[in-house]
Structure formats: structure tokens, C-alpha cells
Design an enzyme around this catalytic site. Sequence first.
Site, PDB file in Angstrom:
ATOM      1  CD  GLU A  45      -2.799  -2.984   8.455  1.00 38.00           C
ATOM      2  OE1 GLU A  45      -1.600  -3.265   8.322  1.00 38.00           O
ATOM      3  OE2 GLU A  45      -3.704  -3.690   8.014  1.00 38.00           O
ATOM      4  CG  ASP A  75      -5.606  -7.053   8.187  1.00 35.17           C
ATOM      5  OD1 ASP A  75      -4.521  -6.611   8.587  1.00 35.17           O
ATOM      6  OD2 ASP A  75      -5.722  -7.815   7.208  1.00 35.17           O
TER       7      ASP A  75
END
Length: 734
Positions: free
Chosen positions: A467, A414
Site C-alpha cells: 500500500e 500497510d
Amino acid sequence: MALRDSSLPEPSGPSRPTAPPLDAADRGRLLAGAHHDPHALLGARPVDGGTLFRTLRPHARGVSVLVDGVRSPLAPENDGFFAAVLPYAEVPSYTLLVAYEDGEHEVHDPYRFLPALGEFDLHLIREGRHEQLWKALGAEPMTHDGVAGTRFTVWAPNARGVRVAGDFTCWDGTQFPMRSLGAAGVWELFLPGVGEGARYKFEITSRHGGRFLKADPMARRTEVPPATASIVTVSHYEWDDAEWMAHRGDVPVHEAPFSVYEVHLPSWRPGLGYRELAEELTAYVDDLGFTHVEFMPVAEHPFGGSWGYQVTGFYAPTSRLGTPDDFKYLVDALHRAGIGVIMDWVPAHFPKDDWALARFDGDPLYEPGDERRAEHPDWGTYEFDLGRVEVRNFLVANAVYWCEEFHVDGLRVDAVASMLYLDYSRDSGQWTPNVFGGREDLDAVVFLQEMNATVYRRAPGVVTIAEESTAWDGVTRPTDSGGLGFGLKWNMGWMHDSLEYIRHEPVHRKYHHHEMTFSMVYAYSENYVLPISHDEVVHGKRSLVSKMPGDWWQQRANHRAYLAFMWAHPGKQLLFMGQEFAQGGEWSHADGPDWWLLDPGYGAEADHRGVRDLVRDLNSGYRAHPALWQRDTDPAGFQWVLGDAAEDNVFAFLRFDAEARPLLAVSNLSPVVRPGYRLGVPRGMPVWQEILNTDSARYGGGDVVSRGPLLADEGALRLTLPPLGTVWLEPVAP
């Protein structure tokens, strides 16, 4: 055993020697929880006249030493200390008899044991290279010197003292101070008799004099939030996924089918735990044909509204849904069904809860010392100090931990962009350039390279996914070529551009045609995943079907056409739960998907069930046609047939597999039927057939389909294109 009062021979002289008093400073530091070496003062050791026994047992009414059935009382020294010199020439094997108001208890003395952590472990911790750190730090049940108990270890280099507190001490750490093991900054204590299920924390005394309880950063199990204690745990799970694990890496992920169903486990079916999800989620995903599931973060987090992205227990699956072994059961069930498991992993930041990682030993430890650098400007959290080798080790080992201990097949990392740039969400004056004067965070680069290299070396078949929302060069390039080393990267550009295009009324789409074609300019710069994730269906962004223009029929038609375009586009696919059946409302982490939309009584056959049937057919068609996945990272696997038909809102392209077998994908994103639409196809392939049409009646469309063979004339195929539809075609062998 029958106990006898002491009948030890008295030494010569008028009386047995008395225990030398504790130095006042040592006594004060022990009681204050600020002593670095309690084993030098407590336990048993030879002295003139025998062996000195000393113990610290607050609230005890009396303590005796038991040797070979003979009990010898220790004299009270106030404040919970008990001591005596007993006439043993050498330290004997002994236990303690501790009397409280509820009776007398026989216990082993923790301060008679040598350290239960080896020098090599300490060396690796100092170097930041302990790849199985969870086996060295935390709470480890074991048998030490023939005695069952738990070894407690914690990294707290700035602390003046550390003690173990738990339900077994009524949360008072006084009687169990830990010893410092030197330069590694590790504190250790073996507690006999403490085992699985015990709740504990570390009571830390900072160098500033503060004292506070902290959850174990390495805890492998925690209490159910909002409770915050760590729990001693042992895994008893026996895996049954050997075949999956042996073959999951047979084909490189970028050359394999890879369609992902993203799930928020607590809300997918609210009320289900890991074991119930193992049955229901596995059956659902298997039926729809996704190759993988991706779990939003499952590591423990105190606030459910963070969806798991503010982690306090990096080594513990959230206890909201069950035990760590229950989570293993879920992963195992998915593997046995042939479904891979990807887990969201959050190394970019952590929350400031005072019982967790923040200022863990009274000083910045996991976070940088510079407050400007420590603060994550977007989320009110702390960033990790990735320039510190022990912190990098904590995170690298954590990535390995989920892959090795829980058999996860991938980590979606993330917020990578927020790690890579020193000026991320910061204004001028709020950040300091790197040594070269640039904005790149060089420590984060080293960390990500180390994490990826370590995971790929230790866990064959695992994929890491970034990401990363910028144009950072080489995210999926191997580390030995200077890249970050990820296997895949979320294509945020494709996601933003295609959603921007599709939200416009068809009459305006011609002005945005490039937003659907621009992705092919950079499609082969990285190994991409095309994500329609949870981030795109919350916070006022609306669900996927609700982004579409027009009435309900047109919205669903756009939705179906968009998904088929996405599945045919180079790159892997990811779809968030609820979008597979065109849920109209935004996702709610409290309520989950609107499953009632699929109830027969709602008339869902033509609406939501039709979209779900399409997703099932997209996945089955995708798996059956290697042209759609085998050459996702090879420019020779793609060819535009029609990329400039802006006035028509039509896109057509060919995909090729490794044997150059083609699949033709055509999208008509205007609301009109286009009969006899001419498209070029490879010569030598005179007969084609539709294999998927999103306008089929079974999906809720108008059924403008071609059911018979389609003949190409000198490399040209004439089709009737359905309105707001996508068609897949393949050549028919003669």
C-alpha cells in the site's frame, strides 16, 4: 515413592557444614529482580564439604531436596531463600519438595538446567539473521534434559534483570529470575512443569530502576482483550492443503487471475469465530468467485476500533475469534475451496501501551531513541527502529512466520509510504535528512528489500503487496535491480481519480474525462492492484454506491457500470465487503455489512441481489477470459478504441490475452441510450457477441442489451450502448 528423612553420612567433625551466606549485593539484586546470572547463585553446585543447594521460593513454609527417595530439608535464610550443604561429592539428580499452605509439591529445580538455547541461535539473533526467530524467542514447550517444561526467552538488552511471572506464580516473578546469555541481549529460563495454556509475562527491571510487566513480543497466543497476558501454546493442527500449497505458485501472480474480497473478520458476521467463518465465509466467497480473500489485520490488537492496525501481538492471531489452530482451520478451509488468503501486515508502527513493545526494557528498543523520529505523527504511535538489525529481524521473521506457520498466500503491507519518507507528515525541523541529504529513509528501504527477498525465497508462491501512495520508483521491481521487491502495488492514483470522476453528475463528467484515462499513462510502471478498500467507505467518505450521483436507480446503475469498468481495466481487483451488494451505509466495525438488505422480504432482488449477481458474473467472466488478466503488466495487452469521447462520457478499449484474442469493454457513463454507436474492432473478426451487460434486467437494469450476434463492417462495430452501463464483448469464431 516412600520418602525417608535424610540419613546421609555426616562429615567428620561436630556438625554438617552450613551454607555460606549469599553476598549481600547478590541477595539484594536477586530480590529486586536485577541479577543477570541467577544460575550462579541458585540451584546446586559443589563446595567444600559437599554440594550446596539454594533455592528462592517466596511464601514457602519449607523446602527439602529429594534424592533417590531421601529428603533433606533446606534451612530458611529469610526472604524466601532456603539453602543447605549436603554431603554429595557430585551434584546428584534431584527434585525439590516445596511446602505451601495448601500442601507439599514436588518440582524440578529450574536452576539445575543448562541453557536451552543454542549458540548458533544466539549468533543469528546478534546478526539479525534468524529467519525463524519465533523458534528461538518466546515461550517454547519442550523436553529439556528429559524433563517436560517451557523455555522462556526474551530480547531485552538494556534490562538489569528479567523474571518470568504468570498464573503459575500468582503474577509474582520473584522466584523465577532469568539469566542473561551475553552479548545477544537475550534472557533465558527453562521452567519444568509449565506447559500449554499457562499465562505469563516478563517482569523487567530497567537500568533506571523501574520494574514492570511486559507481554511477550513473540507470544504466539494471547488472552482475549482487554486482558493482556501471553499464553504458552502448542499447535496440534494437521494441514490438509498440500495440493494447494504445491501449485499456488505455478503461474506468476501478475499473469494469473486475481480478484480479492477484503474482509474485516470480526465484523463480517459478528459473533462468528474462525471455525464458523471457515464454513460461512468460504462458501460465500466461493459462490461469488473471488480468487482470494484479504483479511484486515488478524494479529492481536488491544483496541477493536483500530480495526487491527495498532498491533501489540505481532506473532499471535487475535484471540477474539479463537485459537491459533482455529485460524489455521480457516486458512485451510479456504485453500481446500481453491481460495487464496492474503493478510494485512503492519510493520510501520505500533501502539504505546505500557505492557507491550513501547520502551520494552525501560529504554527505546523497538522504537528509535530520537523522540522526533520515534513518533508517528498521524496515529499517536511509535515507528520501528529499522536501523537496528534485531528490530528488522523481528519484522522479517514475522513476515516469514505468517507464511510458513499459517500458510498465508500473501502479505499486504500497510502504510509503506509512511516508512519510506523521513518527512512523512512532518514539517520542516521535525526530521533529519539521510546521509545523502535526501528525504528517503534508507533503513526502511533496506528492511523492505530484505523482507521481500526473504519471503519470496522461503515461501514460494507467496505475493507481497504494497500500500504505497506516492510515485516511488521501483516498488514492484526486483531487489537485485534496485527495487523494493514487492509483487504488486495498490494503485491509489487510479482509485482516487476514478472515484473523483464517478461522483460527478454525468453532465459534468466531460470536464473530468482524463481522470478515467490518465491511469493508462502509468499503468505499466508497476504491477498494480485496483483497490476499493475499507478506507474508501468509512469516515464520511460514504459507501461506493452512495458516492454515485442521481436517484437510487442511477446510483445502482453507476455502481454496476463502475465495477465492470474496474474488472476490465488492467490490474488486479480488490473490493471491500458490503460493496458487492451495493450497501448504502458506511461500514461499521461494530455492526458489519447490512446483510438484511439481501432479505427477500426487503425486495432486494432488483436492488442489492442484482448487484451481487453482477459481481458473481464479473468474477466468472474474468476467470474465463485470460485477456482480462494474463497481460496486466504488458502494454501489448491493452489498446484504446475510444479514449477521447469526453462529450459522450464513453470509454472503450480492447484487452488481449497471450494468444492475442481480444475482449472489448465499453462504458457509457451518461444516462442516455446511445443507439448505433460506432466503434473500431480488429479486422478479420466479423461477428461479436455481448458476454456481460450491466444494464441487464437480472442485475436491476433497464435491459438495454444485445442478445444476438453483432456484425462488424470493415472493422467497425455498431452498438446500442445502455445508459450508465458497461458492456463486455468478444468475437465469435466463424
